[in-house]
Every structure is written in structure tokens, then in C-alpha cells.
Scaffold this motif. Structure first.
Motif, short mmCIF file in Angstrom:
data_model
loop_
_atom_site.label_atom_id
_atom_site.label_comp_id
_atom_site.label_asym_id
_atom_site.label_seq_id
_atom_site.Cartn_x
_atom_site.Cartn_y
_atom_site.Cartn_z
N UNK A 100 -31.47 -63.99 -39.17
CA UNK A 100 -30.44 -64.88 -38.63
C UNK A 100 -29.44 -64.16 -37.74
N UNK A 101 -29.32 -62.84 -37.89
CA UNK A 101 -28.38 -62.05 -37.08
C UNK A 101 -29.07 -60.75 -36.69
N UNK A 102 -28.78 -60.28 -35.48
CA UNK A 102 -29.27 -58.98 -35.03
C UNK A 102 -28.11 -58.17 -34.49
N UNK A 103 -28.12 -56.86 -34.77
CA UNK A 103 -27.01 -56.00 -34.35
C UNK A 103 -27.42 -54.54 -34.50
N UNK A 104 -26.85 -53.65 -33.68
CA UNK A 104 -26.99 -52.22 -33.94
C UNK A 104 -26.37 -51.91 -35.30
N UNK A 105 -27.01 -51.05 -36.06
CA UNK A 105 -26.50 -50.70 -37.38
C UNK A 105 -25.50 -49.55 -37.22
N UNK A 106 -24.22 -49.91 -37.19
CA UNK A 106 -23.15 -48.94 -37.06
C UNK A 106 -21.83 -49.68 -37.25
N UNK A 107 -20.75 -48.94 -37.26
CA UNK A 107 -19.44 -49.56 -37.35
C UNK A 107 -19.04 -50.11 -35.99
N UNK A 108 -18.06 -51.00 -35.97
CA UNK A 108 -17.57 -51.56 -34.71
C UNK A 108 -17.00 -50.46 -33.81
N UNK A 109 -16.33 -49.49 -34.41
CA UNK A 109 -15.76 -48.39 -33.63
C UNK A 109 -16.85 -47.55 -32.99
N UNK A 110 -17.92 -47.29 -33.74
CA UNK A 110 -19.02 -46.50 -33.19
C UNK A 110 -19.70 -47.24 -32.06
N UNK A 111 -19.91 -48.55 -32.22
CA UNK A 111 -20.53 -49.34 -31.16
C UNK A 111 -19.70 -49.29 -29.89
N UNK A 112 -18.39 -49.42 -30.03
CA UNK A 112 -17.51 -49.35 -28.85
C UNK A 112 -17.57 -47.97 -28.21
N UNK A 113 -17.62 -46.93 -29.03
CA UNK A 113 -17.69 -45.56 -28.50
C UNK A 113 -18.99 -45.34 -27.73
N UNK A 114 -20.12 -45.75 -28.29
CA UNK A 114 -21.41 -45.58 -27.63
C UNK A 114 -21.46 -46.39 -26.34
N UNK A 115 -20.94 -47.62 -26.39
CA UNK A 115 -20.96 -48.48 -25.20
C UNK A 115 -20.09 -47.92 -24.09
N UNK A 116 -19.08 -47.11 -24.44
CA UNK A 116 -18.17 -46.55 -23.45
C UNK A 116 -18.64 -45.25 -22.83
N UNK A 117 -19.77 -44.73 -23.30
CA UNK A 117 -20.27 -43.44 -22.80
C UNK A 117 -21.33 -43.65 -21.72
N UNK A 118 -21.05 -43.15 -20.49
CA UNK A 118 -22.03 -43.24 -19.41
C UNK A 118 -23.32 -42.52 -19.78
N UNK A 119 -23.19 -41.38 -20.44
CA UNK A 119 -24.37 -40.59 -20.78
C UNK A 119 -25.23 -41.30 -21.80
N UNK A 120 -24.61 -41.90 -22.80
CA UNK A 120 -25.36 -42.66 -23.81
C UNK A 120 -26.10 -43.81 -23.14
N UNK A 121 -25.41 -44.53 -22.26
CA UNK A 121 -26.04 -45.67 -21.61
C UNK A 121 -27.22 -45.24 -20.74
N UNK A 122 -27.07 -44.12 -20.02
CA UNK A 122 -28.17 -43.63 -19.17
C UNK A 122 -29.36 -43.18 -20.02
N UNK A 123 -29.07 -42.52 -21.13
CA UNK A 123 -30.15 -42.07 -22.01
C UNK A 123 -30.88 -43.26 -22.61
N UNK A 124 -30.14 -44.25 -23.06
CA UNK A 124 -30.75 -45.43 -23.63
C UNK A 124 -31.58 -46.18 -22.58
N UNK A 125 -31.07 -46.25 -21.35
CA UNK A 125 -31.81 -46.91 -20.28
C UNK A 125 -33.15 -46.23 -20.03
N UNK A 126 -33.15 -44.88 -20.11
CA UNK A 126 -34.40 -44.15 -19.92
C UNK A 126 -35.38 -44.45 -21.07
#
Length: 372
Positions: A100-126
Motif C-alpha cells: 500500500x505504500x512505497x518509500x526508501x527505507x531511511x529516516x526523513x533526515x537521511x532522505x533529505x540529505x541524500x536528495x540534496x547531494x549532487x554526487x548521490x543523485x549522479x551515482x544513482x542515475x548511473x
């Protein structure tokens, strides 16, 4: 897709992002991450362990489990699966039509931190570039952060929202008076009195013994498939997944199977998975032909909510989709969003169909039955 991909990113090379398709969801490491994460029972250790262990191979999907680690510490997990249909490679959250729900398994703070990192986003995109399209459906967490994390998704409101019943400390009868309309309360009580008067033995039970649990799940399947030929339980792999979860979690309380037993026969049954502070109701059925005049399904749900209330749960999750009984129990609506990310021209076409063209969306569902 390279299952051994692992790149260190971030300040001081402290974060490692990789694919760990053999991740043990029953391990203490994952249990600790789950305990500190802002997620639901559909990301619980038992649920994901059984989903990847039994359902994923049964529907010819492949695991795609992204992990984020800081040293030896598991910081986040993004449980996903890969399916291929009509020449299109679809990457999606580990849902397969059962969550019924889907989400990355982490805290809200961790999700915001990962989403704010250019390097994390580029790595995930690859990491996800092999796919044609990514689907993340039924998202209720920080949707903006998920959108940023994957680099700009297409978003639309889910056709079906979730409904949650808020519980509260105190006496259940007090909660009933404050939250259920007088006529509804009286109707439940009147039908229960009639049932007790007209039958010798009436009991609501939580089932723990394997034979009782299996009997209840079998009952739910028989009642549902008799009414709806295309019910999800008509498919053996899905029925076996739910029964496996019910049996595996009964003793520990990680899953809850319950029902109303009248003269030794089931009149209604419910199955759900436990989250951190609530039970997620997933499957239910009632023998309307023999007991319909007593509203056994409503009675079973009423007693299940009573039990969860007395166990100290703060919420009861009544699941997705609007039904009359949910408003009768004063459920509040939780908006869900569907996200997609196009990674090729074919993926762009599929994404457009999914979000904008309902008749073609139904066609897409027929091709990939787990895309809803």
C-alpha cells in the motif's frame, strides 16, 4: 545491470552506494535500519524477506536493491525490482501489487540529505540507467525529496488514496462514542446480540496456530474468488505469498490473522501486516451467504480494531481505496502520489501513457500486471 557496482561518494569518501541483491532483510542490521526509518509495515523485515524470497521469482521479476552505507553502518535501502515486457525494461519499487505504500527505507533526515547531494543523485542515475522507465507508486513520504533524489520525475495523484483510523489512549468504549456515529454503534451491537442469541458459540479470535492461520487465509481466498474471478488471490503465486507471510509472522505478531468463528465455522476473517505503531489491514472476507444478516465483516473489523486499541497502537491502517465502512469508522484520507522517471524514448512513451491516458493505462496494466 552490474550487481557489483559500488562507488564511494560524498565528503571524505564516507558514503558507499551499491547494489546488494542478496541483502538479508531478517538481519539485525536491517532490523535496526527499519526501526529508525520513516516507513511502514510494507518495508518490514518479514514482508520484504518474503516478497523477494517467494513472490519476485514467481512473477519472473529480478531484485534490484540499492543500499547506502557509511562505513559498516547501513544508512538507507531502496528496495526495487526489474521486469521486462513488450521490449520495455521497467524498474519499480518492490511492490508487485501487494504493498500500500512505497518509500526508501531511511529516516526523513537521511532522505533529505541524500536528495540534496549532487554526487548521490549522479551515482544513482548511473545505477538505474539500464532501465527504460522507473515507477515509484503509492508514495506518501516526502515526495519532493524522492523527486529530487531521482532527478525530476513526472508526478500524478494516485487513483486510490490510503485511509487511516486514529486511535487514542484510554478506554475503547470512550473512543467508540467519540468517533463512531450512534446509529452505527447501535447497529454493530444489535447484530452481535442477534448472532449470539441465534447461534450456540460465537467468538472473535486472533489465530496463532499454523492450522488456524492457514484455514483463515484459505477462507479469505475462497470467499473473494467466488465473488471476483480476477481477485489477486486467484493467482497461486500471490495466494502463496500471503499465506507464507501469515504463517511466518503469526507467532511473533509481525502479521495478524483474525476472524469471527460461529459454531466452529469461520464467518469472517482478516489478515494484516504490522507496522511500527499500527496494523495495516490487507485482506478480508466474510461468508455473506450464511451470515450476511449479522454483518460479520464489520463485526470482525470492529473487534480487530478493539484489540489493536487495547494493545496500544496509535493508528489502524484500513488500506487504500474508499469504502463506506472506512468512513463509518472515521478514517482520515492520506493522499498518495505516483512518480515515474523516463530513461529512454520507450520509457517516455510508457510514462506518458501511465500518467495521462487512462484507456492506454489499462492496456499497460494488462502487459505488466504489477503496474497499477
Amino acid at each position: 545491470m552490474n550487481a557489483h557496482f559500488n562507488r564511494r561518494v560524498g565528503p571524505g569518501e564516507t558514503i558507499a552506494i551499491g547494489i546488494e541483491n542478496g541483502l538479508d532483510f531478517t538481519s539485525e542490521t536491517y532490523r535496526q535500519l527499519y526501526a529508525r526509518s520513516d516507513v511502514t509495515g510494507f518495508q518490514s523485515p518479514l514482508w520484504l524477506n518474503r516478497l523477494y524470497g517467494t513472490l519476485v521469482p514467481a512473477v519472473s521479476a529480478e531484485p534490484f536493491i540499492v543500499t547506502v552505507r557509511r562505513g559498516a553502518d547501513l544508512t538507507a535501502v531502496m528496495p526495487m525490482v526489474v521486469q521486462r515486457a513488450a521490449g520495455v525494461t521497467i524498474l519499480q519499487a518492490a511492490d508487485l501489487g501487494v504493498s500500500d505504500y512505497n518509500a526508501p527505507v531511511c529516516s526523513a533526515d537521511t532522505l533529505a540529505e541524500l536528495a540534496g547531494s549532487d554526487t548521490v543523485r549522479k551515482t544513482l542515475a548511473q545505477l538505474i540507467s539500464f532501465a527504460d522507465v522507473l515507477f515509484l507508486r503509492k508514495v506518501a513520504c516526502d515526495v519532493d525529496a524522492v523527486d529530487r533524489l531521482f532527478g525530476g520525475t513526472t508526478r500524478s495523484a494516485s487513483e486510490n488514496n490510503a485511509f487511516v483510523i486514529d486511535l487514542a489512549p484510554g478506554e475503547f468504549d470512550d473512543w467508540r462514542r467519540e468517533n463512531l456515529k450512534k446509529g452505527f454503534r447501535k447497529n454493530i451491537d444489535r447484530r452481535r446480540r442477534r448472532l449470539n442469541e441465534e447461534h450456540g458459540a460465537v467468538d472473535w479470535q486472533t489465530f496463532v496456530e499454523p492450522d488456524d492461520v492457514a484455514r483463515a487465509i484459505d477462507f479469505i481466498r475462497a470467499e473473494r474468488t467466488a465473488k471476483f474471478k480476477d481477485d489477486i488471490l486467484a493467482t497461486d503465486s500471490y495466494f502463496e505469498f500471503y499465506r507464507d507471510c501469515a504463517l511466518a509472522g503469526a507467532a511473533s505478531g509481525e502479521t495478524v490473522t483474525s476472524g469471527v468463528v460461529v459454531d466452529g465455522e469461520l464467518a469472517a476473517a482478516d489478515f494484516g501486516v504490522m507496522g511500527k505503531d499500527c496494523l495495516h489491514s490487507i485482506l478480508c472476507a466474510a461468508d455473506v451467504e450464511n451470515f450476511g444478516q449479522y454483518a460479520p465483516g464489520i463485526q470482525s473489523l470492529h473487534d480487530l480494531i478493539r484489540e489493536r486499541f487495547e494493545k496500544g497502537d496509535s493508528r489502524f491502517d484500513a488500506g487504500i481505496g474508499n469504502s463506506r465502512y472506512k468512513s463509518d469508522f472515521s478514517a482520515r484520507e492520506i493522499a498518495l502520489e505516483n512518480l515515474s522517471l523516463s530513461l529512454s524514448a520507450k520509457g517516455q512513451a510508457v510514462s506518458t501513457i501511465y500518467h495521462r491516458a487512462k484507456p492506454l493505462k489499462n492496456f499497460l496494466r494488462n502487459i505488466v500486471k504489477t503496474v497499477h
